[in-house]
Design a protein around this motif. Structure first.
Motif, PDB file in Angstrom:
ATOM      1  N   LEU A  83       1.773  10.344   5.536  1.00 23.07           N
ATOM      2  CA  LEU A  83       0.877   9.142   5.880  1.00 23.07           C
ATOM      3  C   LEU A  83       1.178   8.567   7.366  1.00 23.07           C
ATOM      4  O   LEU A  83       2.319   8.496   7.910  1.00 23.07           O
ATOM      5  CB  LEU A  83       1.584   7.822   5.082  1.00 23.07           C
ATOM      6  N   PHE A 136       6.719   6.777   0.198  1.00 26.63           N
ATOM      7  CA  PHE A 136       6.326   5.573  -0.208  1.00 26.63           C
ATOM      8  C   PHE A 136       5.737   5.249  -1.704  1.00 26.63           C
ATOM      9  O   PHE A 136       5.249   6.043  -2.242  1.00 26.63           O
ATOM     10  CB  PHE A 136       4.754   5.276   0.586  1.00 26.63           C
ATOM     11  N   LYS A 137       5.902   4.042  -2.311  1.00 25.80           N
ATOM     12  CA  LYS A 137       5.403   3.719  -3.317  1.00 25.80           C
ATOM     13  C   LYS A 137       4.346   3.069  -3.551  1.00 25.80           C
ATOM     14  O   LYS A 137       3.355   3.429  -4.360  1.00 25.80           O
ATOM     15  CB  LYS A 137       6.480   2.717  -3.880  1.00 25.80           C
ATOM     16  N   GLU A 138       3.883   2.506  -2.483  1.00 24.58           N
ATOM     17  CA  GLU A 138       2.744   1.772  -2.490  1.00 24.58           C
ATOM     18  C   GLU A 138       2.394   1.402  -0.986  1.00 24.58           C
ATOM     19  O   GLU A 138       3.212   1.244  -0.268  1.00 24.58           O
ATOM     20  CB  GLU A 138       2.845   0.389  -3.327  1.00 24.58           C
ATOM     21  N   VAL A 139       1.011   1.065  -0.819  1.00 22.35           N
ATOM     22  CA  VAL A 139       0.737   0.295   0.386  1.00 22.35           C
ATOM     23  C   VAL A 139       0.014  -0.856   0.086  1.00 22.35           C
ATOM     24  O   VAL A 139      -0.900  -0.738  -0.804  1.00 22.35           O
ATOM     25  CB  VAL A 139      -0.179   1.383   1.233  1.00 22.35           C
ATOM     26  N   ILE A 140       0.655  -2.018   0.605  1.00 24.88           N
ATOM     27  CA  ILE A 140      -0.133  -3.452   0.211  1.00 24.88           C
ATOM     28  C   ILE A 140      -0.604  -4.265   1.535  1.00 24.88           C
ATOM     29  O   ILE A 140      -0.328  -3.709   2.649  1.00 24.88           O
ATOM     30  CB  ILE A 140       0.798  -4.288  -0.452  1.00 24.88           C
ATOM     31  N   LEU A 198       4.395  11.364   2.656  1.00 23.16           N
ATOM     32  CA  LEU A 198       3.596  10.380   1.711  1.00 23.16           C
ATOM     33  C   LEU A 198       4.406   9.741   0.607  1.00 23.16           C
ATOM     34  O   LEU A 198       4.254   8.639  -0.017  1.00 23.16           O
ATOM     35  CB  LEU A 198       2.025  10.953   1.278  1.00 23.16           C
ATOM     36  N   LEU A 199       5.213  10.935   0.069  1.00 19.32           N
ATOM     37  CA  LEU A 199       5.909  10.622  -1.183  1.00 19.32           C
ATOM     38  C   LEU A 199       7.247   9.707  -1.004  1.00 19.32           C
ATOM     39  O   LEU A 199       7.555   9.096  -2.160  1.00 19.32           O
ATOM     40  CB  LEU A 199       6.229  11.577  -1.819  1.00 19.32           C
ATOM     41  N   PHE A 214      -5.480   5.066  -0.159  1.00 22.91           N
ATOM     42  CA  PHE A 214      -3.853   5.755   0.023  1.00 22.91           C
ATOM     43  C   PHE A 214      -2.933   5.541  -0.959  1.00 22.91           C
ATOM     44  O   PHE A 214      -2.372   6.761  -1.326  1.00 22.91           O
ATOM     45  CB  PHE A 214      -3.191   4.660   1.482  1.00 22.91           C
ATOM     46  N   ASN A 215      -3.200   4.562  -2.032  1.00 21.36           N
ATOM     47  CA  ASN A 215      -2.230   4.356  -3.042  1.00 21.36           C
ATOM     48  C   ASN A 215      -2.729   5.729  -4.036  1.00 21.36           C
ATOM     49  O   ASN A 215      -1.824   6.114  -4.870  1.00 21.36           O
ATOM     50  CB  ASN A 215      -2.807   3.160  -3.660  1.00 21.36           C
ATOM     51  N   ILE A 240      -1.341   8.363  -3.112  1.00 17.56           N
ATOM     52  CA  ILE A 240       0.050   8.661  -3.415  1.00 17.56           C
ATOM     53  C   ILE A 240       0.489   8.841  -4.849  1.00 17.56           C
ATOM     54  O   ILE A 240       1.133   9.792  -5.131  1.00 17.56           O
ATOM     55  CB  ILE A 240       0.844   7.236  -3.013  1.00 17.56           C
ATOM     56  N   LEU A 244      -6.585   1.113   1.361  1.00 15.49           N
ATOM     57  CA  LEU A 244      -5.529   1.001   1.083  1.00 15.49           C
ATOM     58  C   LEU A 244      -5.315   1.457  -0.322  1.00 15.49           C
ATOM     59  O   LEU A 244      -4.535   2.430  -0.924  1.00 15.49           O
ATOM     60  CB  LEU A 244      -4.683  -0.702   0.945  1.00 15.49           C
ATOM     61  N   ALA A 295      -0.423  12.349  -5.378  1.00 16.32           N
ATOM     62  CA  ALA A 295       0.610  13.234  -4.985  1.00 16.32           C
ATOM     63  C   ALA A 295       1.967  13.385  -5.920  1.00 16.32           C
ATOM     64  O   ALA A 295       2.574  14.378  -6.147  1.00 16.32           O
ATOM     65  CB  ALA A 295       1.272  12.730  -3.537  1.00 16.32           C
ATOM     66  N   ARG A 296       2.193  12.211  -6.506  1.00 13.32           N
ATOM     67  CA  ARG A 296       3.229  12.143  -7.592  1.00 13.32           C
ATOM     68  C   ARG A 296       2.829  12.881  -8.617  1.00 13.32           C
ATOM     69  O   ARG A 296       3.734  13.403  -9.556  1.00 13.32           O
ATOM     70  CB  ARG A 296       3.328  10.581  -8.084  1.00 13.32           C
ATOM     71  N   ARG A 351       2.110  16.169   2.531  1.00 11.72           N
ATOM     72  CA  ARG A 351       1.066  15.254   2.832  1.00 11.72           C
ATOM     73  C   ARG A 351       1.915  14.076   3.576  1.00 11.72           C
ATOM     74  O   ARG A 351       2.803  13.890   3.168  1.00 11.72           O
ATOM     75  CB  ARG A 351       0.371  14.658   1.620  1.00 11.72           C
TER      76      ARG A 351
END
Lengths: 156, 681
Positions: free
Chosen positions: A12, A28-32, A25-26, B479-480, B483, B476, B486-487, A10
């Motif tokens: 982003l 990234f930890k977070e999108v803010i 995608l992995l 997306f989070n 994420i 967002l 995915a983890r 995946r």
């Protein structure tokens, strides 16, 4: 898009100006949402400063500036939080577009030899009508860290 | 006379006056001079007379002396001769004038005589003894033929001569006069004659004393005694003889006849007077005063006369000098007078000429002026006629004008009605426009409501932003969630799908929100367009309607103004009508005045004609004055030589031409008169 992608990673996809970029995608930890960073003096122009994200202090890199674009004030930018070797870092981009399933084999490598360091540019992927640059964001950010350190050491 | 100029006339007059004065003065002077000369003449004549009278007196003394001697009885005693001689001598001594006294008897024989002469010198009596019977004096005395006068008688007198008896006795020429008287005895018989021989010196003394007396008066005279036949008996002329002594020239005395002399010949006729005679011996012109002896008192037979002679120059010296001086003075005065008169006449003539030139010039000028006056009065007369006609036309024009004005007044009234109607219409239009304005206002209100709709749409649009925000945040989140899923790996596969679906939903809602927003924006834009267009149109129409309202108002105002102006026109028309009526009456008055003017112009014309005539006369007078001053010939000369020049005093030609023009004008007037009369009436 509820199809199963077994062998696919995946990615982003995000936009800077009119260009689309993609990163795993992995990474990234977070999108803010955009938080206005606290300006740190005597930094390179792409280093926007420091932000406090839920008690965690991290540096902010303006990816747009780093990639040679101008700051776009019309759009409401987003921040991508990445976990690097030296800690979390926030990268400013114009907009997060979507998440895409893509096989890493489909990524076409860039076969160009040059003096310019393009090691963090993993390749290009063709998604629908878009040609998307795939960037190894961790590496990219780490390179920055490193180069900064080298510069700092040099300066010292 | 006309050919002589004024200056010459004045000169001539002056010359005449001067000459007359000179002549009168000369005559007067001559008269005075003549009277002076007459006086001198008279003086010498009187002198002669006086001398004659003196001589007469002395002669009479001698005349009676001898009678007295004769009456002496002693002389009758012829026998006593010595005694007689002594007596006679004593008589001679006593009288001192006798050279000899002698007594003869009746027969002429010498009896006795004196022996002493008048100078006291003894004489030889023997030389004279003899008979004297043949002598004239004896004869006459004896016969009684005495020398007589009116008052006396008894003595015979011999006129002066060189006495032969005494000359014989003295042996020298003795000049004298003898007086003889008869000697009578007691019985009265004549017994002898006594003769007294008087020396002439006793008369000569008279001459001498007289000469001195006259000389004392300043005259060196020459005195002469002349007898009746013109013979010179005695003369006393110390100037000629250069001596005071008496001179007895035998060649002259008793021989020189002066009867040829005018004076003597006159005197011989018994006239006394004064004459100018040329002295033959001296060859000098002399004044001769002459006088015969007085016949009343002198011997009738003697016709003696006295000449008092003096050179003319000596006699009339002063008078002649005076006369010469006077004549010289008179000449000088005449010459000076003539010069002055010439000068004065020249000056007067000059100024007269100048003045007469000016006069003639001004006469010509006034002539021309009168011509101009005549012409202008003629033109005034014709102008008054034309004026009269013009006034008539004006009166008719005025009446036409009056009718036109009343027509105008009625037209003005109609216009006023129309204007009133128009005004009403304009006011209606105004009202309508105002109503339209109200409608516009309501439209504007609707517009404002539309604007409210617009704002509502904007609000909605804002709300879509919130949706967008939510969509963004949801994305967002998705997306989070992706994420996180995915983890989670295999465990999070289902969640990943959810997350994906949430993300898709968010995306759909986001696009829907975007569409809404777009639609809203579109509608908003449309509303705005409508609003703005409507607003613009409303504003435009509002302004247009406002303008229309104001225009209507202006129209209304203008109409008001027009109405007031029409009112003014109506009033003015009324006043004009009145004015035209007044003007009409005034015009008729002017007409009367013009007619009067016409007659006055006629009179003026006549007066101008008269003036022209008078000017012609004046011209003639000035010309004749000029002629008078310069002489007729000069004037005529000037006229011939300079006929064109009026200033030369010959304005006759100009006058003639003026007269001609005046005549022509008069003719013209005469031909025009009836026309004018017709016009005037």
């Amino acid at each position: 898009m509820s199809e199963v992608h077994e062998d696919k990673e995946r990615y982003l996809v995000y936009r800077i100006k009119d260009e689309l970029y993609a990163s795993p995608l992995l990474d990234f930890k977070e999108v803010i949402e955009f938080i206005k960073p606290k300006i740190v003096p005597n930094m390179p122009n792409y280093f926007s400063g420091m932000v406090n994200l839920r008690g965690l202090i991290m540096g902010v890199i303006d990816l747009r500036k780093k990639l040679g674009y101008q700051e776009n004030y019309e759009l409401k930018p987003s921040m991508l939080i990445c976990e690097t070797d030296v800690g979390p870092l926030a990268a400013i981009i114009d907009k997060v577009e979507f998440v895409v399933y893509f096989s890493p084999t489909e990524i076409q490598d860039l076969k160009v030899e040059g003096k310019v360091d393009i090691s963090c540019l993993q390749g290009f992927m063709q998604y629908q009508e878009h040609l998307i640059s795939v960037i190894d964001i961790k590496k990219f950010v780490s390179n920055i860290e490193k180069s900064e350190k080298v510069e700092q050491e040099k300066a010292a | 006379m006309k050919n002589i100029s004024l200056g010459k006339k004045i000169n001539g007059l002056c010359i005449m006056v001067l000459l007359l004065t000179g002549i009168v003065t000369f005559v007067q002077f001559k008269k005075t001079n003549d009277s002076l000369i007459e006086k001198v003449h008279d003086k010498f004549q009187t002198d002669a007379e006086m001398l004659g009278a003196n001589i007469t007196t002395v002669l009479f003394e001698r005349y009676y002396d001898v009678q007295a001697f004769a009456s002496n009885k002693a002389l009758t005693q012829f026998k006593e001769k010595e005694q007689m001689t002594m007596g006679l001598n004593s008589l001679v001594n006593l009288y001192g004038v006798y050279d000899l006294l002698m007594v003869v008897d009746a027969k002429g024989n010498y009896i006795s005589s004196s022996s002493v002469d008048s100078f006291g010198i003894d004489i030889d009596t023997n030389k004279i003894q003899g008979n004297y019977a043949d002598t004239n004096w004896f004869k006459k005395t004896m016969s009684g033929e005495f020398t007589v006068g009116k008052l006396y008688s008894g003595t015979f007198v011999e006129s002066p001569q060189f006495d032969p008896i005494t000359s014989k006795a003295e042996d020298r020429p003795m000049y004298g006069t003898s007086f003889s008287a008869p000697l009578k005895n007691d019985q009265g018989e004549i017994i002898g004659v006594v003769t007294a021989r008087a020396n002439f010196k006793w008369i000569a003394k008279l001459f001498a004393s007289f000469f001195n007396a006259v000389k004392a008066q300043g005259y060196n005279t020459e005195l002469s005694l002349v007898d009746g036949s013109g013979k010179l008996l005695f003369e006393y002329d110390p100037v000629l003889h250069k001596s005071d002594k008496f001179k007895y020239d035998e060649q002259v005395l008793g021989k020189l006849n002066l009867s040829e002399s005018n004076a003597v010949s006159k005197m011989m006729k018994g006239v006394k007077g004064a004459e100018y005679v040329v002295h033959t011996r001296k060859n000098v012109e002399q004044l001769v005063g002459f006088s015969p002896f007085d016949k009343e008192h002198f011997f009738e037979s003697f016709n003696w006369g006295i000449l008092v002679r003096i050179p003319k120059n000596a006699a009339l010296g002063n008078i002649v000098d005076n006369e010469r001086n006077f004549l010289l003075g008179l000449l000088v005065v005449l010459v000076v007078g003539l010069i002055i008169s010439f000068f004065v006449s020249w000056i007067i003539g000059k100024s007269f000429i100048a003045e007469s030139k000016k006069l003639s010039e001004s006469a010509v000028a006034s002539h021309q002026l009168s011509k101009v006056l005549f012409e202008s009065s003629d033109s005034v007369a014709s102008a008054t006629v034309e004026q009269s006609a013009g006034i008539q036309e004006s009166v008719s024009a005025l009446s036409e004008m009056g009718s036109m004005i009343s027509q105008t007044a009625s037209s003005a009234k109609t216009s006023m009605d129309s204007a009133q109607k128009m005004n009403n219409k304009a006011k209606e239009g105004e009202h309508i426009m105002e109503e339209m304005m109200y409608s516009f206002r309501s439209i504007q209100e609707a517009n404002q409501q539309l604007q409210k709709i617009s704002s509502i749409i904007q609000e909605v649009s804002k709300k879509t932003n919130i949706i967008n925000d939510i969509v963004f945040k949801t994305q967002l989140l998705s997306f989070n969630a992706s994420i996180e899923a995915a983890r989670a790996g295999q465990h999070g596969k289902g969640f990943a799908v959810v997350a994906e679906e949430v993300g898709n939903l968010a995306k759909v809602s986001g696009s829907a929100a975007k569409d809404i927003e777009l639609m809203l924006q579109d509608s908003q834009k449309q509303v705005q367009d409508i609003l703005s267009g409507l607003q613009e149109k409303i504003e435009k129409s509002s302004s247009v309607s406002n303008q229309a309202v104001s225009n209507f108002k202006d129209i209304s105002n203008e109409i008001d103004v027009i109405v007031s102006q029409i009112r003014g026109i109506t009033d003015a028309c009324a006043q004009q009508e009145l004015g035209v009526q007044q003007t009409s009456t005034a015009m008729s008055q002017i007409d009367v005045a013009t007619q009067k003017n016409s007659s006055t112009a006629q009179e003026t014309l006549g007066a101008a004609k008269k003036l022209a005539d008078e000017n012609t006369k004046l011209k003639d007078i000035s010309a004749s004055i000029f002629g008078l001053i310069n002489g007729e010939s000069f004037k005529s000369k000037t006229v011939e030589s300079q006929p064109q020049k009026p200033s030369s005093g010959a304005g006759d030609s100009a006058i003639l031409s003026l007269d001609d023009s005046v005549q022509n004008l008069m003719k013209k007037r005469g031909s025009r008169d009836p026309k004018q009369q017709g016009k005037a009436s």
